[in-house]
Design a protein around this motif. Structure first.
Motif, PDB file in Angstrom:
ATOM      1  N   GLU A  95     110.232 -80.785   9.102  1.00 23.79           N
ATOM      2  CA  GLU A  95     110.047 -81.090   7.917  1.00 23.79           C
ATOM      3  C   GLU A  95     108.296 -80.037   8.694  1.00 23.79           C
ATOM      4  OE1 GLU A  95     109.202 -84.290   6.191  1.00 23.79           O
ATOM      5  OE2 GLU A  95     111.179 -84.819   6.539  1.00 23.79           O
ATOM      6  N   MET A  96     107.972 -80.263   9.789  1.00 25.07           N
ATOM      7  CA  MET A  96     106.528 -79.581  10.378  1.00 25.07           C
ATOM      8  C   MET A  96     107.274 -77.923  11.519  1.00 25.07           C
ATOM      9  SD  MET A  96     104.760 -82.165  12.903  1.00 25.07           S
ATOM     10  CE  MET A  96     104.716 -82.874  11.789  1.00 25.07           C
ATOM     11  N   ASP A  97     105.796 -77.502  11.484  1.00 24.19           N
ATOM     12  CA  ASP A  97     106.086 -76.489  12.521  1.00 24.19           C
ATOM     13  C   ASP A  97     105.228 -77.046  13.607  1.00 24.19           C
ATOM     14  OD1 ASP A  97     107.786 -75.161  10.741  1.00 24.19           O
ATOM     15  OD2 ASP A  97     105.687 -74.514   9.893  1.00 24.19           O
ATOM     16  N   TYR A  98     106.440 -77.179  14.481  1.00 25.68           N
ATOM     17  CA  TYR A  98     105.889 -77.461  15.918  1.00 25.68           C
ATOM     18  C   TYR A  98     105.977 -75.724  16.838  1.00 25.68           C
ATOM     19  CZ  TYR A  98     107.002 -82.407  15.136  1.00 25.68           C
ATOM     20  OH  TYR A  98     107.344 -83.561  14.297  1.00 25.68           O
ATOM     21  N   SER A  99     104.637 -76.542  18.314  1.00 28.51           N
ATOM     22  CA  SER A  99     104.225 -75.964  18.954  1.00 28.51           C
ATOM     23  C   SER A  99     104.598 -75.920  20.488  1.00 28.51           C
ATOM     24  CB  SER A  99     102.750 -75.604  19.536  1.00 28.51           C
ATOM     25  OG  SER A  99     101.969 -74.755  18.193  1.00 28.51           O
ATOM     26  N   VAL A 100     104.951 -74.884  21.307  1.00 28.54           N
ATOM     27  CA  VAL A 100     105.405 -75.090  22.220  1.00 28.54           C
ATOM     28  C   VAL A 100     104.401 -75.424  23.401  1.00 28.54           C
ATOM     29  CG1 VAL A 100     106.738 -74.253  24.015  1.00 28.54           C
ATOM     30  CG2 VAL A 100     107.781 -74.532  22.029  1.00 28.54           C
ATOM     31  N   PHE A 101     103.957 -76.037  24.257  1.00 30.63           N
ATOM     32  CA  PHE A 101     103.831 -76.020  25.260  1.00 30.63           C
ATOM     33  C   PHE A 101     104.729 -75.627  26.642  1.00 30.63           C
ATOM     34  CE2 PHE A 101     104.923 -80.568  25.482  1.00 30.63           C
ATOM     35  CZ  PHE A 101     104.862 -80.980  27.301  1.00 30.63           C
ATOM     36  N   VAL A 102     103.662 -75.178  27.992  1.00 28.28           N
ATOM     37  CA  VAL A 102     103.774 -74.592  28.258  1.00 28.28           C
ATOM     38  C   VAL A 102     102.820 -74.349  29.053  1.00 28.28           C
ATOM     39  CG1 VAL A 102     105.364 -72.301  30.186  1.00 28.28           C
ATOM     40  CG2 VAL A 102     105.917 -72.693  27.767  1.00 28.28           C
ATOM     41  N   HIS A 103     102.956 -74.822  30.722  1.00 31.07           N
ATOM     42  CA  HIS A 103     102.080 -75.303  32.125  1.00 31.07           C
ATOM     43  C   HIS A 103     103.050 -74.588  33.443  1.00 31.07           C
ATOM     44  CE1 HIS A 103     100.628 -78.267  29.577  1.00 31.07           C
ATOM     45  NE2 HIS A 103     100.046 -77.417  28.604  1.00 31.07           N
ATOM     46  N   LEU A 104     101.799 -73.501  32.980  1.00 31.76           N
ATOM     47  CA  LEU A 104     102.263 -73.748  35.131  1.00 31.76           C
ATOM     48  C   LEU A 104     101.903 -74.202  36.239  1.00 31.76           C
ATOM     49  CD1 LEU A 104     103.186 -71.499  36.868  1.00 31.76           C
ATOM     50  CD2 LEU A 104     101.921 -69.606  36.536  1.00 31.76           C
ATOM     51  N   LEU A 105     102.355 -74.585  36.713  1.00 31.94           N
ATOM     52  CA  LEU A 105     102.469 -76.262  37.527  1.00 31.94           C
ATOM     53  C   LEU A 105     102.587 -75.440  39.262  1.00 31.94           C
ATOM     54  CD1 LEU A 105     103.118 -79.027  35.712  1.00 31.94           C
ATOM     55  CD2 LEU A 105     101.186 -78.439  35.746  1.00 31.94           C
ATOM     56  N   ASP A 106     101.787 -75.898  40.227  1.00 35.29           N
ATOM     57  CA  ASP A 106     102.109 -75.893  41.114  1.00 35.29           C
ATOM     58  C   ASP A 106     102.397 -77.345  41.744  1.00 35.29           C
ATOM     59  OD1 ASP A 106      99.922 -78.113  41.668  1.00 35.29           O
ATOM     60  OD2 ASP A 106      98.142 -76.296  42.581  1.00 35.29           O
ATOM     61  N   THR A 107     103.088 -77.613  43.441  1.00 32.82           N
ATOM     62  CA  THR A 107     103.824 -78.772  43.303  1.00 32.82           C
ATOM     63  C   THR A 107     102.922 -79.587  43.502  1.00 32.82           C
ATOM     64  OG1 THR A 107     103.274 -77.874  46.073  1.00 32.82           O
ATOM     65  CG2 THR A 107     105.313 -77.572  45.274  1.00 32.82           C
ATOM     66  N   ASP A 108     101.800 -79.870  43.689  1.00 30.78           N
ATOM     67  CA  ASP A 108     100.591 -80.435  43.338  1.00 30.78           C
ATOM     68  C   ASP A 108     100.628 -81.246  42.056  1.00 30.78           C
ATOM     69  OD1 ASP A 108     100.393 -81.046  46.090  1.00 30.78           O
ATOM     70  OD2 ASP A 108      98.761 -79.797  46.217  1.00 30.78           O
ATOM     71  N   GLU A 109     101.326 -80.612  41.076  1.00 31.57           N
ATOM     72  CA  GLU A 109     100.693 -80.597  39.444  1.00 31.57           C
ATOM     73  C   GLU A 109      99.858 -79.978  38.999  1.00 31.57           C
ATOM     74  OE1 GLU A 109     102.399 -84.189  38.167  1.00 31.57           O
ATOM     75  OE2 GLU A 109     104.701 -83.824  38.950  1.00 31.57           O
ATOM     76  N   LYS A 110      99.062 -79.097  39.551  1.00 29.59           N
ATOM     77  CA  LYS A 110      97.998 -78.492  39.879  1.00 29.59           C
ATOM     78  C   LYS A 110      97.865 -77.535  38.476  1.00 29.59           C
ATOM     79  CE  LYS A 110      93.503 -75.991  40.713  1.00 29.59           C
ATOM     80  NZ  LYS A 110      92.763 -74.841  41.481  1.00 29.59           N
ATOM     81  N   VAL A 111      97.516 -76.964  37.133  1.00 27.10           N
ATOM     82  CA  VAL A 111      97.942 -76.583  36.168  1.00 27.10           C
ATOM     83  C   VAL A 111      97.023 -74.932  36.787  1.00 27.10           C
ATOM     84  CG1 VAL A 111      97.810 -75.584  33.370  1.00 27.10           C
ATOM     85  CG2 VAL A 111      97.829 -78.310  34.576  1.00 27.10           C
ATOM     86  N   TRP A 112      97.756 -73.940  36.562  1.00 27.27           N
ATOM     87  CA  TRP A 112      97.376 -73.268  37.114  1.00 27.27           C
ATOM     88  C   TRP A 112      97.418 -71.746  35.883  1.00 27.27           C
ATOM     89  CZ3 TRP A 112      94.505 -70.777  41.170  1.00 27.27           C
ATOM     90  CH2 TRP A 112      94.700 -71.880  42.353  1.00 27.27           C
ATOM     91  N   GLY A 113      98.199 -72.329  35.067  1.00 25.91           N
ATOM     92  CA  GLY A 113      98.046 -71.128  34.080  1.00 25.91           C
ATOM     93  C   GLY A 113      99.126 -71.950  32.806  1.00 25.91           C
ATOM     94  N   ASN A 114      98.415 -71.318  30.984  1.00 26.36           N
ATOM     95  CA  ASN A 114      99.485 -71.972  30.101  1.00 26.36           C
ATOM     96  C   ASN A 114      99.763 -70.840  28.777  1.00 26.36           C
ATOM     97  OD1 ASN A 114      97.688 -71.945  27.838  1.00 26.36           O
ATOM     98  ND2 ASN A 114      96.219 -73.644  29.124  1.00 26.36           N
ATOM     99  N   GLY A 115     101.061 -71.709  28.073  1.00 25.58           N
ATOM    100  CA  GLY A 115     101.515 -70.291  27.485  1.00 25.58           C
ATOM    101  C   GLY A 115     101.677 -70.686  25.860  1.00 25.58           C
ATOM    102  N   ASP A 116     101.014 -71.509  25.174  1.00 24.66           N
ATOM    103  CA  ASP A 116     101.021 -72.789  24.330  1.00 24.66           C
ATOM    104  C   ASP A 116     101.209 -71.213  22.877  1.00 24.66           C
ATOM    105  OD1 ASP A 116     100.659 -74.366  26.389  1.00 24.66           O
ATOM    106  OD2 ASP A 116     100.007 -76.045  24.578  1.00 24.66           O
TER     107      ASP A 116
END
Length: 190
Positions: A95-116
């Motif tokens: 019923e609703m329009d969801y967005s996709v989250f995309v996070h570029l992570l290194d092996t320590d789970e640090k976020v280096w980029g996103n593409g939401d």
């Protein structure tokens, strides 16, 4: 659709009106000089067969499944763009329009980029998705130029943009997954 000097070429907006009724707008870019470019999907990005690619089978809140993903290469260069495709399936009417989250992570789970963004660049919102069919969501992610060489993953899921709540969050099942890995090489690599 390239719009420039519409007052002369199509003053009543007939071409854009026809495309708006028969296609799915997914991208609009404005350029200097009054030039606007609108991208349209001329058919829904839906397929009935399961796609080739890496299977994922992540079910989000009993509503949506991330079926699989595809990426052209496991090697990326810092400063380049990563093209990849996510394959989704609605498990029930949405019923609703969801967005996709995309996070570029290194092996320590640090976020280096996103593409939401909404799937398919917003051209085919989740509320349109037919139950059971696979929706092809082609995406691009800019790899930062200063990213250190190493192994990286994409953390992927969906969320409601109005509440920022992730689809399936709080359920006993996972509500996101890591895709990959990809090896990122220094800037300028080939």
């Amino acid at each position: 659709l390239v719009l420039w000097q519409n007052y002369y070429s199509d003053p009543d907006g007939l071409v854009q009106g026809m495309l708006d009724e028969t296609s799915f707008p997914f991208l609009e870019e404005r350029f200097r000089g009054g030039i606007n470019v609108i991208g349209y999907l001329t058919r829904p990005p839906v397929q009935t067969a399961l796609p080739s690619g890496q299977p994922v089978n992540l079910k989000l809140g009993g509503s949506v499944e991330l079926v699989a993903y595809q990426s052209p290469s496991e090697l990326l260069c810092a400063g380049s763009e990563m093209a990849y495709t996510l394959y989704w399936r609605a498990l029930r009417p949405l019923e609703m329009d969801y967005s996709v989250f995309v996070h570029l992570l290194d092996t320590d789970e640090k976020v280096w980029g996103n593409g939401d963004s909404q799937p398919t660049g917003g051209g085919y919102p989740t509320s349109y998705w037919p139950v059971g069919s696979v929706v092809t969501d082609e995406r691009r992610l800019k790899i930062p130029g200063d990213i250190p060489p190493g192994q990286y993953y994409l953390e992927v899921g969906m969320y409601d943009l109005t509440t920022m709540k992730r689809l399936g969050e709080g359920d006993p099942e996972p509500f996101q997954t890591n895709l990959g890995p990809w090896q990122v090489l220094p800037a300028g690599c080939r």
